[in-house]
Write a protein that holds these residues in place. Structure first.
Motif, PDB file in Angstrom:
ATOM      1  N   ALA A   1      87.760  31.370  12.770  1.00  0.00           N
ATOM      2  CA  ALA A   1      87.051  32.399  12.000  1.00  0.00           C
ATOM      3  C   ALA A   1      86.725  31.947  10.575  1.00  0.00           C
ATOM      4  O   ALA A   1      85.650  32.218  10.066  1.00  0.00           O
ATOM      5  N   PHE A   2      87.677  31.269   9.938  1.00  0.00           N
ATOM      6  CA  PHE A   2      87.538  30.989   8.503  1.00  0.00           C
ATOM      7  C   PHE A   2      87.344  29.499   8.191  1.00  0.00           C
ATOM      8  O   PHE A   2      87.181  29.127   7.043  1.00  0.00           O
ATOM      9  N   GLY A   3      87.433  28.650   9.209  1.00  0.00           N
ATOM     10  CA  GLY A   3      87.159  27.230   8.996  1.00  0.00           C
ATOM     11  C   GLY A   3      88.352  26.414   8.547  1.00  0.00           C
ATOM     12  O   GLY A   3      88.244  25.194   8.368  1.00  0.00           O
ATOM     13  N   HIS A   4      89.506  27.049   8.348  1.00  0.00           N
ATOM     14  CA  HIS A   4      90.694  26.304   7.906  1.00  0.00           C
ATOM     15  C   HIS A   4      91.930  27.090   8.294  1.00  0.00           C
ATOM     16  O   HIS A   4      91.969  28.313   8.111  1.00  0.00           O
ATOM     17  N   ARG A   5      92.945  26.396   8.795  1.00  0.00           N
ATOM     18  CA  ARG A   5      94.142  27.090   9.270  1.00  0.00           C
ATOM     19  C   ARG A   5      94.921  27.771   8.153  1.00  0.00           C
ATOM     20  O   ARG A   5      95.708  28.673   8.392  1.00  0.00           O
TER      21      ARG A   5
ATOM     22  N   ILE B   1      82.866  34.595  -1.140  1.00  0.00           N
ATOM     23  CA  ILE B   1      83.405  33.527  -0.302  1.00  0.00           C
ATOM     24  C   ILE B   1      82.457  32.324  -0.352  1.00  0.00           C
ATOM     25  O   ILE B   1      81.298  32.465  -0.730  1.00  0.00           O
ATOM     26  N   SER B   2      82.973  31.167   0.043  1.00  0.00           N
ATOM     27  CA  SER B   2      82.192  29.947  -0.166  1.00  0.00           C
ATOM     28  C   SER B   2      81.539  29.404   1.099  1.00  0.00           C
ATOM     29  O   SER B   2      80.753  28.483   1.029  1.00  0.00           O
TER      30      SER B   2
ATOM     31  N   PRO C   1      80.406  30.385   5.578  1.00  0.00           N
ATOM     32  CA  PRO C   1      80.258  31.477   6.551  1.00  0.00           C
ATOM     33  C   PRO C   1      81.585  31.784   7.250  1.00  0.00           C
ATOM     34  O   PRO C   1      82.379  30.880   7.499  1.00  0.00           O
ATOM     35  N   VAL C   2      81.776  33.059   7.525  1.00  0.00           N
ATOM     36  CA  VAL C   2      82.977  33.492   8.235  1.00  0.00           C
ATOM     37  C   VAL C   2      82.529  34.181   9.507  1.00  0.00           C
ATOM     38  O   VAL C   2      81.619  35.008   9.471  1.00  0.00           O
ATOM     39  N   ASN C   3      83.160  33.826  10.604  1.00  0.00           N
ATOM     40  CA  ASN C   3      82.789  34.427  11.887  1.00  0.00           C
ATOM     41  C   ASN C   3      84.000  35.126  12.478  1.00  0.00           C
ATOM     42  O   ASN C   3      84.876  34.477  13.045  1.00  0.00           O
ATOM     43  N   ILE C   4      84.044  36.443  12.311  1.00  0.00           N
ATOM     44  CA  ILE C   4      85.254  37.164  12.745  1.00  0.00           C
ATOM     45  C   ILE C   4      85.121  37.736  14.152  1.00  0.00           C
ATOM     46  O   ILE C   4      85.942  38.537  14.582  1.00  0.00           O
ATOM     47  N   ASN C   5      84.117  37.296  14.862  1.00  0.00           N
ATOM     48  CA  ASN C   5      83.911  37.789  16.221  1.00  0.00           C
ATOM     49  C   ASN C   5      85.164  37.537  17.074  1.00  0.00           C
ATOM     50  O   ASN C   5      85.560  36.395  17.270  1.00  0.00           O
TER      51      ASN C   5
ATOM     52  N   ASP D   1      80.966  39.951   9.930  1.00  0.00           N
ATOM     53  CA  ASP D   1      80.655  38.547   9.643  1.00  0.00           C
ATOM     54  C   ASP D   1      79.979  38.445   8.278  1.00  0.00           C
ATOM     55  O   ASP D   1      79.160  39.276   7.919  1.00  0.00           O
ATOM     56  N   LEU D   2      80.329  37.419   7.566  1.00  0.00           N
ATOM     57  CA  LEU D   2      79.796  37.278   6.217  1.00  0.00           C
ATOM     58  C   LEU D   2      79.195  35.909   6.009  1.00  0.00           C
ATOM     59  O   LEU D   2      79.661  34.919   6.563  1.00  0.00           O
TER      60      LEU D   2
END
Lengths: 210, 394
Positions: B184-188, B199-200, B202-206, B310-311
């Protein structure tokens, strides 16, 4: 007891096939970024980007180079200068934190998770450097941890392999001194923190197993 | 010894370190232990001994040194030195963006909480309004981090109590959570997600809420099965009892004090959740508080993401060149962290920072007297102490 057994059956086999098969997952920004677009090198706080290439050993996974750069999703970024066949069947790891933010420590520990199950590859943790074949060093080297690090290293029997795990240990990143200023590093494991698959891949490389 | 190591040992820098190390037994056996020795316990009972533990030792996640005064299997006193791995991180003179990268790494395991706190303070200082969507996304990040952190503490406790199947099941859930966060956020560990005003990347909270709910439900099942284990409960029960307000976060709430920074924070306005408390003050109570908080956090994430979605990353915000002084706090998974910053012409001039682990470490050292040596681990791990956040950040 019955509840645990039933739960285990319900879960099924969840252990990765890696390194026999592909890694099922990777933490995107823990993998080295690769060039996608843009004419100029984007700002990098650690100067890891130059002429369209990112230096994985310096990269701190901040993502500030996005959208010019994107994660490569490549977990094979570690570099080993050694290959020790004596450790092919079994390798025992001692982890030492010389000034980390805690994330690398947990990613090393994650190798024991059921998803990675390092024991199936003959990898195990040990509680003393005297029993260790490999020293996994995480964090920037603080003055006060220099002696404990050296003592741990001296306590190990040959053959011994030293891993610098994460950008802090490899290059000092933003926060301090690299471990390589004090101790010769055999294997570099890039990432901030490195993905557990990257760490596992690095251990396999050092043993000459692929 | 290899040549390079010899050369290094001969350098002044190493000699300084060596001297420093030699000082440790005198300096850090601690006044309380010296007092105990002066009380002639030693002269009357030869079973009293000092057990040095650390700074690097198997079984500890981070490097920390303890002197443990024992009499038989009973711990009489404990003193600690958290200074071995302490990083001295200079923040003064840095811009907001450069300081943020370092603050994320004060404690990488609680990076979302620290980076959100810092962004919030700076945004407050320059009177920048952030959209509710961003506010709720930060809440979702912090609560996912709280679940991850609490699962880690639960795994340490179950592992220490040799509840190996539960231990592995909890590690399994934590790994599933970290993978969902990465997706979702690109980093654990949420590195690089927060930025001034947004935010820096894209975030995918699907599907993220669904995964969190599944993890929370599975943990509930594990928790109830563990509560049937007399062996597990006996190991935690009455270990390292902490009473009163001399601790922070779940440790304080486990002693019956209903205080949670989230109830007072602007980010959590409009979100419904219970403050979990217990009254034992021991490792078992802290475990139960953390377990309850996992379910509450899952509920908060569901509520927060209803408002978020999603942002896409915000266009880069000009950090400006304001001068101001601002402060704030955040309830991290270990407890209440607070920070005050003074900014001149857009650069940090000075920073004051208080981490919950400092308070909890002192509470721990005072709580294990009278416990058996085997209780040491349960006392320490149940507090969720992070030595990395006890460093020198100026």
């Amino acid at each position: 007891m019955k509840a645990w057994i039933l739960r285990s059956f319900r879960k099924g086999i969840i252990t990765s096939k890696f390194p026999g098969g592909r890694n099922e997952n990777a933490s995107p920004w823990s993998t080295p970024p690769v060039y996608r677009k843009g004419d100029q090198d984007p700002y990098c706080p650690v100067g890891a980007i130059s002429q369209g290439k990112a230096d994985a050993n310096r990269c701190i996974s901040c993502g500030l180079c996005y959208p010019n750069y994107e994660p490569s999703m490549d977990i094979h970024g570690s570099v080993s200068s050694v290959s020790v066949p004596a450790l092919k069947k079994s390798i025992r790891i001692y982890q030492i934190d010389v000034g980390s933010c805690g994330a690398c420590n947990l990613e090393i520990g994650a190798l024991a998770n059921p998803q990675y199950d390092m024991a199936r590859l003959g990898i195990s943790f040990t509680n003393t450097p005297r029993h260790a074949d490999a020293l996994l060093v995480s964090g920037v080297l603080t003055d006060n941890m220099r002696e404990p690090l050296m003592r741990a290293y001296e306590a190990m029997a040959e053959p011994r392999v030293v891993f610098a795990v994460g950008a802090c240990a490899i290059s000092g990143s933003l926060l301090g001194k690299a471990v390589s200023d004090t101790l010769r590093i055999d294997v570099t494991v890039p990432g901030c923190p490195p993905d557990p698959f990257t760490i596992m891949d690095a251990v396999q490389k050092a043993r000459g197993v692929k | 010894m290899k040549q390079s190591h010899m050369a290094f040992m001969e350098s002044g820098n190493f000699l300084y370190t060596l001297d420093r190390f030699k000082e440790v037994p005198v300096l850090y056996k601690g006044e309380n232990i010296k007092e105990a020795l002066q009380e002639k316990i030693v002269s009357t009972d030869s079973s009293l001994s000092i057990f040095p533990y650390g700074p690097s030792s198997g079984g500890m996640v981070e490097s920390v040194y303890f002197d443990i005064l024992t009499q038989g299997e009973r711990i009489q006193k404990v003193s600690f030195d958290a200074g071995f791995k302490n990083r001295s991180i200079k923040l003064s003179g840095l811009s907001m963006g450069d300081a943020l990268l370092r603050i994320e790494r004060m404690n990488g395991v609680h990076s979302a909480a620290y980076s959100s706190m810092f962004c919030h303070i700076w945004e407050k200082g320059i009177a920048m309004d952030i959209p509710d969507q961003i506010k709720y996304l930060r809440v979702a990040m912090m609560e996912a981090e709280r679940i991850s952190s609490h699962l880690f503490v639960a795994s340490r406790l179950t592992g220490g109590a040799s509840q190996n199947i539960a231990h592995m099941n909890i590690l399994l859930l934590r790994e599933e959570l970290l993978r969902a966060i990465a997706s979702a956020f690109g980093h654990r560990y949420f590195f690089g997600v927060n930025r001034l005003g947004g935010i820096s990347r894209p975030v995918n909270i699907n599907g993220f809420q669904k995964k969190i709910r599944q993890i929370s439900d599975e943990y509930r099942e594990i928790f109830h099965t563990l509560m049937d284990s007399r062996v597990f409960i006996d190991r935690l029960d009455r270990s390292a009892i902490i009473k009163g307000e001399n601790s922070s976060g779940p440790a304080m709430r486990a002693s019956g004090i209903k205080k949670d920074g989230r109830n007072l924070h602007r980010y959590y306005e409009g979100l419904e959740f219970k403050t979990i408390t217990s009254d034992g003050g021991d490792a078992l109570a802290r475990f139960m508080v953390r377990s309850g908080e996992i379910h509450e956090s899952a509920s908060i994430i569901e509520q927060a993401l209803l408002h978020s979605g999603d942002l896409k990353p915000d266009p880069e915000v000009n950090e400006g060149s304001d001068s101001f002084m601002a402060g704030g706090f955040m309830e991290t998974p270990s407890g209440d962290a607070s920070m005050i910053i003074k900014v001149r012409d857009g650069k940090l001039e000075s920073t004051g920072f208080m981490s919950p682990s400092i308070l909890n470490m002192e509470a721990f050292a005072g709580s294990v007297s009278g416990n058996t040596f085997a209780d040491f681990l349960f006392g320490y791990e149940s507090l969720g102490i992070w030595v990395c956040e006890m460093g020198d950040f100026q």
